[in-house]
Design an enzyme around this catalytic site. Structure first.
Site, PDB file in Angstrom:
ATOM      1  N   PHE A 194       0.637  -1.053  -0.131  1.00 52.41           N
ATOM      2  CA  PHE A 194       0.140   0.512  -0.104  1.00 52.41           C
ATOM      3  C   PHE A 194       0.414   1.159  -0.339  1.00 52.41           C
ATOM      4  O   PHE A 194       1.623   1.424   0.135  1.00 52.41           O
ATOM      5  CB  PHE A 194      -1.057  -0.093   0.609  1.00 52.41           C
ATOM      6  CG  PHE A 194      -0.329   0.050   2.477  1.00 52.41           C
ATOM      7  CD1 PHE A 194       0.009  -1.278   3.301  1.00 52.41           C
ATOM      8  CD2 PHE A 194      -0.273   0.928   3.849  1.00 52.41           C
ATOM      9  CE1 PHE A 194       0.569  -1.211   4.435  1.00 52.41           C
ATOM     10  CE2 PHE A 194       0.611   1.330   4.663  1.00 52.41           C
ATOM     11  CZ  PHE A 194       0.566   0.232   5.448  1.00 52.41           C
ATOM     12  N   GLU A 208       0.184   5.446   1.405  1.00 52.24           N
ATOM     13  CA  GLU A 208      -0.564   5.851   1.786  1.00 52.24           C
ATOM     14  C   GLU A 208      -0.555   7.311   2.089  1.00 52.24           C
ATOM     15  O   GLU A 208       1.049   8.129   2.381  1.00 52.24           O
ATOM     16  CB  GLU A 208      -1.276   5.738   3.024  1.00 52.24           C
ATOM     17  CG  GLU A 208      -2.348   5.747   4.022  1.00 52.24           C
ATOM     18  CD  GLU A 208      -2.494   4.969   4.653  1.00 52.24           C
ATOM     19  OE1 GLU A 208      -3.412   3.535   4.547  1.00 52.24           O
ATOM     20  OE2 GLU A 208      -2.167   5.314   6.534  1.00 52.24           O
ATOM     21  N   HIS A 216       4.443   0.926   1.843  1.00 47.76           N
ATOM     22  CA  HIS A 216       4.552   0.089   2.548  1.00 47.76           C
ATOM     23  C   HIS A 216       4.720  -1.061   0.998  1.00 47.76           C
ATOM     24  O   HIS A 216       3.634  -2.040   0.442  1.00 47.76           O
ATOM     25  CB  HIS A 216       3.789  -0.652   3.005  1.00 47.76           C
ATOM     26  CG  HIS A 216       3.547  -1.964   3.812  1.00 47.76           C
ATOM     27  ND1 HIS A 216       2.744  -2.689   3.349  1.00 47.76           N
ATOM     28  CD2 HIS A 216       4.617  -2.017   4.700  1.00 47.76           C
ATOM     29  CE1 HIS A 216       3.080  -4.283   4.064  1.00 47.76           C
ATOM     30  NE2 HIS A 216       4.142  -3.960   5.515  1.00 47.76           N
ATOM     31  N   SER A 218      -1.735   5.806  11.743  1.00 46.76           N
ATOM     32  CA  SER A 218      -0.175   5.342  12.293  1.00 46.76           C
ATOM     33  C   SER A 218       0.115   6.059  13.259  1.00 46.76           C
ATOM     34  O   SER A 218      -0.429   7.161  13.966  1.00 46.76           O
ATOM     35  CB  SER A 218       0.410   5.227  10.803  1.00 46.76           C
ATOM     36  OG  SER A 218      -0.262   4.657  10.264  1.00 46.76           O
ATOM     37  N   HIS A 273       5.754  -4.327  13.739  1.00 50.32           N
ATOM     38  CA  HIS A 273       6.014  -3.261  12.586  1.00 50.32           C
ATOM     39  C   HIS A 273       4.706  -2.989  12.049  1.00 50.32           C
ATOM     40  O   HIS A 273       4.721  -2.347  11.758  1.00 50.32           O
ATOM     41  CB  HIS A 273       6.664  -4.420  11.419  1.00 50.32           C
ATOM     42  CG  HIS A 273       5.197  -5.756  10.665  1.00 50.32           C
ATOM     43  ND1 HIS A 273       4.798  -6.004  11.637  1.00 50.32           N
ATOM     44  CD2 HIS A 273       4.910  -5.384   9.779  1.00 50.32           C
ATOM     45  CE1 HIS A 273       3.777  -6.992  10.381  1.00 50.32           C
ATOM     46  NE2 HIS A 273       4.406  -6.389   9.913  1.00 50.32           N
ATOM     47  N   LYS A 324      -4.115   0.703  -2.402  1.00 51.35           N
ATOM     48  CA  LYS A 324      -3.930  -0.775  -2.480  1.00 51.35           C
ATOM     49  C   LYS A 324      -3.611  -1.674  -3.345  1.00 51.35           C
ATOM     50  O   LYS A 324      -4.369  -2.230  -4.430  1.00 51.35           O
ATOM     51  CB  LYS A 324      -4.872  -1.361  -1.337  1.00 51.35           C
ATOM     52  CG  LYS A 324      -4.369  -2.255   0.093  1.00 51.35           C
ATOM     53  CD  LYS A 324      -5.290  -2.290   0.406  1.00 51.35           C
ATOM     54  CE  LYS A 324      -4.467  -1.655   2.025  1.00 51.35           C
ATOM     55  NZ  LYS A 324      -3.771  -2.246   3.247  1.00 51.35           N
TER      56      LYS A 324
END
Ligand SMILES: Nc1nc2c(ncn2[C@@H]2O[C@H](COP(=O)(O)O)[C@@H](O)[C@H]2O)c(=O)[nH]1
Ligand code: MN
Length: 250
Positions: free
Chosen positions: A9, A11, A39, A148, A165, A243
């Protein structure tokens, strides 16, 4: 070798709360600007190296001072570098599409092996889904519909200098569509409770990766904080999440 799979993903996030302005400033993070979290990994190269290794050596370890060990570590290091370049390329492509500028602030790998000295012993630390706590600030992601956290890890031999993680899954992937399709359409899943937008062309993945499938990030962060393993710098709010399973797009 083109196979990759998993959860990739990217973001866009805004800085939602600041807990340590001095560290944020030292990282040259401007609160008025969006952050881009990417990611993704080695796109199957790491998996390929592992399979080759198992074919040749089974599940036995390799003695450190051997040519086989040196060859494995070289291939591993190349996969780690490839993953870094992959993330840079994804970021550059997104910035180009947005007609925006950006600079790389952090780059963290959470699946790798490294030499390490702990408890007075020289050895190896193998991290699989564990973020290193000895490389400065890191991001611990929640989910596309959760916050996050940008955190400062506090080194600890007890945790092998490693952190969670991410918030981590609550439901296995195969359960998600059955649980969530009676409650939400694909269109409804393209918005989150935090008001962010989701772009995901894969109708199965959009259910597998729903925020409900993950643990609340706040719980993980307060547990790590309570254990003296992190200091929270800032909370990040998702704005737009893209995603894929990591398939090629050419
Ligand atoms: N901010 C976002 N966090 C996400 C998203 N999807 C998953 N996650 C979190 O990341 C970790 C790491 O993922 P993994 O595939 O390596 O396990 C995961 O545990 C989640 O907590 C997302 O779209 N946005
Ligand atoms: Mn990962």
């Amino acid at each position: 070798m083109r196979e990759s799979g998993g959860n990739h993903f990217a973001e866009l996030q805004s800085i939602d709360e600041v807990y340590d302005a001095a560290v944020l400033d030292a990282l040259a993070i401007n609160k008025q600007q969006l952050q881009l979290l990417v990611h993704s990994g080695s796109r199957g190269l790491g998996q390929f190296i592992l399979r080759q290794h198992i074919e040749q050596h089974g599940h036995r370890g390799l003695a450190v001072d051997t040519a086989d060990c040196a060859a494995y570590l070289l291939a591993h290091q190349q996969a780690v570098q490839f993953a870094t370049l992959n993330r840079r390329l994804i970021a550059q492509r997104i910035l180009l599409r947005l007609s925006a500028n950006g600079q790389a602030l952090l780059d963290i790998n959470h699946n790798l092996v490294l030499p390490a000295q702990m408890h007075g012993l020289q050895g190896w630390v193998h991290r699989k889904g564990a973020t290193p706590a000895d490389v400065g600030p890191v991001v611990i992601p929640g989910s596309r519909g959760d916050f996050s956290y940008l955190v400062l890890p506090l080194a600890s031999d007890l945790s092998l200098n490693s952190l969670a993680h991410g918030a981590g899954r609550k439901w296995i992937r195969s359960e998600c569509k059955g649980r969530l399709s009676p409650r939400y359409t694909v269109a409804q899943l393209s918005r989150t409770k935090l008001g962010s937008h989701v772009i995901c062309a894969d109708r199965q993945l959009i259910y597998e990766e729903a925020p409900e499938a993950y643990k609340p990030a706040e719980n993980i962060i307060s547990t790590l904080e309570g254990a003296g393993l992190i200091k929270v710098i800032a909370r990040l709010r998702p704005v737009l999440t893209y995603k894929t399973r990591g398939e090629c797009c050419e």
